[in-house]
Design a protein around this motif. Structure first.
Motif, mmCIF file in Angstrom:
data_model
loop_
_atom_site.group_PDB
_atom_site.id
_atom_site.type_symbol
_atom_site.label_atom_id
_atom_site.label_comp_id
_atom_site.label_asym_id
_atom_site.label_seq_id
_atom_site.Cartn_x
_atom_site.Cartn_y
_atom_site.Cartn_z
ATOM 1 N N UNK A 193 -36.165 -28.703 15.465
ATOM 2 C CA UNK A 193 -36.907 -28.204 14.309
ATOM 3 C C UNK A 193 -38.373 -28.028 14.688
ATOM 4 N N UNK A 194 -39.026 -27.060 14.081
ATOM 5 C CA UNK A 194 -40.449 -26.855 14.374
ATOM 6 C C UNK A 194 -41.308 -27.766 13.501
ATOM 7 N N UNK A 195 -42.622 -27.604 13.570
ATOM 8 C CA UNK A 195 -43.518 -28.528 12.864
ATOM 9 C C UNK A 195 -43.413 -28.430 11.346
ATOM 10 N N UNK A 196 -42.883 -27.307 10.832
ATOM 11 C CA UNK A 196 -42.691 -27.181 9.384
ATOM 12 C C UNK A 196 -41.286 -27.585 8.957
ATOM 13 N N UNK A 197 -40.442 -27.943 9.930
ATOM 14 C CA UNK A 197 -39.076 -28.358 9.618
ATOM 15 C C UNK A 197 -38.062 -27.231 9.675
ATOM 16 N N UNK A 198 -38.499 -26.026 10.009
ATOM 17 C CA UNK A 198 -37.587 -24.880 10.066
ATOM 18 C C UNK A 198 -36.874 -24.817 11.411
ATOM 19 N N UNK A 199 -35.732 -24.150 11.416
ATOM 20 C CA UNK A 199 -35.002 -23.921 12.658
ATOM 21 C C UNK A 199 -34.229 -22.615 12.543
ATOM 22 N N UNK A 200 -33.869 -22.052 13.673
ATOM 23 C CA UNK A 200 -33.033 -20.852 13.729
ATOM 24 C C UNK A 200 -32.349 -20.854 15.087
ATOM 25 N N UNK A 201 -31.038 -20.620 15.079
ATOM 26 C CA UNK A 201 -30.330 -20.607 16.347
ATOM 27 C C UNK A 201 -29.257 -19.528 16.369
ATOM 28 N N UNK A 202 -28.912 -19.105 17.590
ATOM 29 C CA UNK A 202 -27.904 -18.067 17.786
ATOM 30 C C UNK A 202 -26.551 -18.727 18.011
#
Length: 133
Positions: A96-105
């Motif tokens: 997760x990034x510093x804002x808590x978001x994520x994205x994956x393929x």
């Protein structure tokens, strides 16, 4: 002084000390954070998940993205697929990034309706479905 009298006196003193300590503790004001309107309670760990599409061809790439709350930034989240009665971790994970978001393929090869979820940081997302045709 006989022994019974000494033990009784010690018991009374102990009870008085405990009662006095409890009274002092209950008279003490609560922590300032408890009275502050801006104080936040720790958030329960939670994940959201959304697929970029509801239907794909076998081995066609799509994205799953979402957010995390109550989880430390940089926490690894993994895609899980329901296979029979078990949730199996797929080789698709990201932090997760510093804002808590994520994205994956993700790529799926099992044809039919696939139930997926994201797991990490002690939380799991609601189930999302992607049909592989």
């Amino acid at each position: 002084m006989n022994r019974a009298y000494r033990l009784a006196a010690a018991g009374v003193l102990s009870a008085a000390l405990v009662a006095g300590t409890a009274a002092a503790a209950s008279a003490a004001p609560a922590s300032p954070a408890a009275h502050s309107a801006t104080a936040k309670a720790p958030q329960k760990a939670a994940l959201t998940a959304k697929a970029s599409t509801n239907s794909v061809k076998a081995w066609q790439e799509f994205r799953i993205s979402g957010t995390s709350t109550g989880i430390k930034a940089g926490t690894k989240v993994t895609v899980q697929q329901k296979q029979g009665a078990k949730w199996v971790a797929l080789p698709a994970s990201v932090t997760t990034n510093k804002t808590g978001a994520y994205s994956l393929r993700v790529k799926l090869g099992i044809k039919g309706v696939n139930q997926l979820r994201i797991a990490g940081g002690g939380a799991v997302s609601p189930v999302i479905t992607v049909t592989v045709r």
